[in-house]
Design a protein around this motif. Structure first.
Motif, PDB file in Angstrom:
ATOM      1  N   HIS A  84       0.846  -1.243  -0.062  1.00  0.00           N
ATOM      2  CA  HIS A  84       0.061  -0.141   0.159  1.00  0.00           C
ATOM      3  C   HIS A  84       0.840   1.282   0.107  1.00  0.00           C
ATOM      4  N   ALA A  85       1.918   1.334   0.909  1.00  0.00           N
ATOM      5  CA  ALA A  85       2.953   2.255   0.981  1.00  0.00           C
ATOM      6  C   ALA A  85       3.594   2.462  -0.304  1.00  0.00           C
ATOM      7  N   ALA A  86       4.183   1.361  -0.908  1.00  0.00           N
ATOM      8  CA  ALA A  86       4.926   1.838  -2.130  1.00  0.00           C
ATOM      9  C   ALA A  86       3.980   2.166  -3.433  1.00  0.00           C
ATOM     10  N   ILE A  87       2.752   1.649  -3.350  1.00  0.00           N
ATOM     11  CA  ILE A  87       1.832   2.298  -4.624  1.00  0.00           C
ATOM     12  C   ILE A  87       1.328   3.758  -4.144  1.00  0.00           C
ATOM     13  N   LEU A  88       1.354   4.000  -2.911  1.00  0.00           N
ATOM     14  CA  LEU A  88       0.956   5.523  -2.725  1.00  0.00           C
ATOM     15  C   LEU A  88       1.871   6.405  -2.938  1.00  0.00           C
ATOM     16  N   ARG A  89       3.400   5.915  -2.618  1.00  0.00           N
ATOM     17  CA  ARG A  89       4.414   6.711  -2.871  1.00  0.00           C
ATOM     18  C   ARG A  89       4.728   6.969  -4.385  1.00  0.00           C
ATOM     19  N   THR A  90       4.485   5.916  -5.201  1.00  0.00           N
ATOM     20  CA  THR A  90       4.665   6.037  -6.568  1.00  0.00           C
ATOM     21  C   THR A  90       3.743   6.993  -7.091  1.00  0.00           C
ATOM     22  N   GLN A  91       2.336   6.847  -6.721  1.00  0.00           N
ATOM     23  CA  GLN A  91       1.357   7.646  -6.990  1.00  0.00           C
ATOM     24  C   GLN A  91       1.505   9.160  -6.737  1.00  0.00           C
ATOM     25  N   ALA A  92       2.470   9.458  -5.765  1.00  0.00           N
ATOM     26  CA  ALA A  92       2.741  10.628  -5.426  1.00  0.00           C
ATOM     27  C   ALA A  92       3.878  11.292  -6.300  1.00  0.00           C
ATOM     28  N   LEU A  93       4.465  10.180  -6.835  1.00  0.00           N
ATOM     29  CA  LEU A  93       5.678  10.866  -7.506  1.00  0.00           C
ATOM     30  C   LEU A  93       5.535  10.729  -9.381  1.00  0.00           C
ATOM     31  N   THR A  94       4.381  10.287  -9.465  1.00  0.00           N
ATOM     32  CA  THR A  94       4.075  10.396 -10.994  1.00  0.00           C
ATOM     33  C   THR A  94       2.330  10.476 -11.051  1.00  0.00           C
ATOM     34  N   ALA A  95       1.986  11.113 -12.201  1.00  0.00           N
ATOM     35  CA  ALA A  95       0.634  11.017 -12.332  1.00  0.00           C
ATOM     36  C   ALA A  95       0.268   9.972 -13.592  1.00  0.00           C
ATOM     37  N   ARG A  96       1.259   9.521 -13.863  1.00  0.00           N
ATOM     38  CA  ARG A  96       1.328   8.577 -15.029  1.00  0.00           C
ATOM     39  C   ARG A  96       0.956   7.228 -14.717  1.00  0.00           C
ATOM     40  N   PRO A  97       0.385   6.286 -15.690  1.00  0.00           N
ATOM     41  CA  PRO A  97       0.334   4.835 -15.304  1.00  0.00           C
ATOM     42  C   PRO A  97       1.597   4.083 -14.997  1.00  0.00           C
ATOM     43  N   PHE A  98       1.391   3.009 -14.181  1.00  0.00           N
ATOM     44  CA  PHE A  98       2.442   2.228 -13.897  1.00  0.00           C
ATOM     45  C   PHE A  98       1.910   0.768 -13.764  1.00  0.00           C
ATOM     46  N   GLN A  99       2.775  -0.116 -13.679  1.00  0.00           N
ATOM     47  CA  GLN A  99       2.357  -1.537 -13.459  1.00  0.00           C
ATOM     48  C   GLN A  99       2.743  -2.102 -11.972  1.00  0.00           C
TER      49      GLN A  99
END
Ligand code: FMN
Length: 357
Positions: free
Chosen positions: A56-71
């Motif tokens: 959960h924390a890793a996904i939120l952190r990634t979403q905070a760093l990019t607005a673009r899609p990721f896998q």
């Protein structure tokens, strides 16, 4: 055209180049995934070995760093068939090696993480955070999980190492298939590691899957530069997934010993001794120690990995960095230690040049 084909193709077309950074458990970080996505490719997080809270924390952190899609990637392995005798013999086999590091092996092995199919809390994390792309390795989730994730609007991918696995992925209604060839770094996504393995090359497998299925096929294994990406597209792939190429990025979690070993290049070996499942690793102290281990001597995945991680920790504590899970594909010799954005830019320029040649 299969409507599922169109939605995946639309995602790829929105990228600057048809490139997925492999979701590498233990190596890909939110910083790496976000930098790759921000540079115009599709970043990836490997969360198969993470507990739901950490995922959960890793996904939120990634979403905070990019607005673009990721896998985001999860593991769908069969629950381990534990054998207490095999496990204790394996611990005893490793004891003298632990002792050379002034340490002792774990008294018993633990199942250090659970398959996604048996992890309702992980499904909740995905439904709450809704990553654009979710992929599965070692097998498939349940029909109910697929339906729930599809309902949340996520594109769903899974790894195949054979035509038969491709059939199972297509039949379960996923959106695309990752064709993982024998040369790929890290864990082989084979559903049943005790079954036959034809060990198809990335090219042979990609071509077979492209010919068979009306779904986008993503080629993975041994692809290191933009010329390789263009070649994968010439086999009919819709995109390429590169793992080893990104290990040397400063944004990855690779430790200094792993980076040094990668930079030295050379031989990789397919071994199941580190985790209990076949995986391609740079030849190192661990693979040499386990070279003569037979498959039936090695505890089931992921229990063997409990010892593998303890051995690496013991070796590192005494200054020996050669016992890590230093996963890499056969293209390791061509790895470049560039920041992720610069690497994506370089790959894009090489791919454009190769495609227009
Ligand atoms: C360090 C490392 C970790 C990996 N971890 C995962 C993982 O967690 N999930 C997954 O689906 N694939 C994983 N893979 C496999 C990749 O998805 C992909 O098949 C592979 O990297 C392609 O081959 P290449 O390394 O030669 O580019 C990993 C690969 C590497 C090198």
């Amino acid at each position: 055209m299969n409507p599922r084909y169109a939605s995946t193709q639309a995602l790829f077309q929105a990228l600057t180049l048809p490139l997925l950074q492999a979701p590498m458990a233990g190596t890909a970080t939110p910083e790496l995934a976000a930098a790759v996505s921000n540079a115009g490719a599709l970043g990836g997080l490997g969360l198969g070995a993470s507990a739901p809270v950490a995922a959960h924390a890793a996904i939120l952190r990634t979403q905070a760093l990019t607005a673009r899609p990721f896998q985001v990637n999860l593991f769908c392995h069969a629950a381990p068939a534990r054998d207490a005798e095999v496990e204790s013999r394996w611990i005893e086999r490793a004891r003298p090696l632990f002792e050379t590091f002034g340490s002792t092996p774990p008294p018993a092995l633990e199942e250090i993480y659970r398959p996604f199919q048996l992890d309702p809390a992980m499904l909740e994390v995905l439904l709450e955070t809704r990553p654009a792309v979710i992929s599965f390795h070692f097998g498939l989730p349940t029909a109910a999980q697929i339906e729930a994730l599809r309902g949340a609007g996520c594109l769903l991918l899974a790894t195949a190492t054979s035509l038969e696995e491709g059939r199972r992925i297509a039949a379960s209604g996923l959106d695309a298939i990752i064709a993982q060839g024998w040369s790929a770094g890290g864990h082989r996504g084979i559903f049943d590691p005790e079954g036959d393995d034809e060990r198809l090359s990335t090219e042979a497998l990609t071509r077979r899957l492209v010919a068979e299925f009306d779904l986008p096929i993503i080629a993975a294994g041994g692809l290191m530069d933009g010329v390789d990406i263009a070649r994968a597209l010439s086999w009919g792939a819709s995109a390429a997934q590169l793992g080893t190429a990104f290990i040397g990025c400063p944004e990855s979690a690779a430790d200094p010993a792993y980076r040094e070993r990668l930079a030295a290049g050379g031989k990789t070996v397919m071994t199941r001794a580190i985790s209990g499942r076949p995986a391609r690793c740079l030849e190192n102290g661990f693979t040499n120690w386990a070279r003569d281990a037979q498959a039936d001597e090695i505890p089931a995945y992921p229990c063997a990995y409990d010892l593998g991680k303890a051995l690496n920790a013991a070796a590192k504590a005494s200054g020996d960095g050669t016992y890590g899970a230093q996963w890499a594909g056969t293209g390791a010799d061509r790895a470049r230690a560039l920041p992720a954005a610069a690497l994506v830019e370089t790959l894009a320029a090489e791919w454009r040049r190769a495609s227009s040649a």
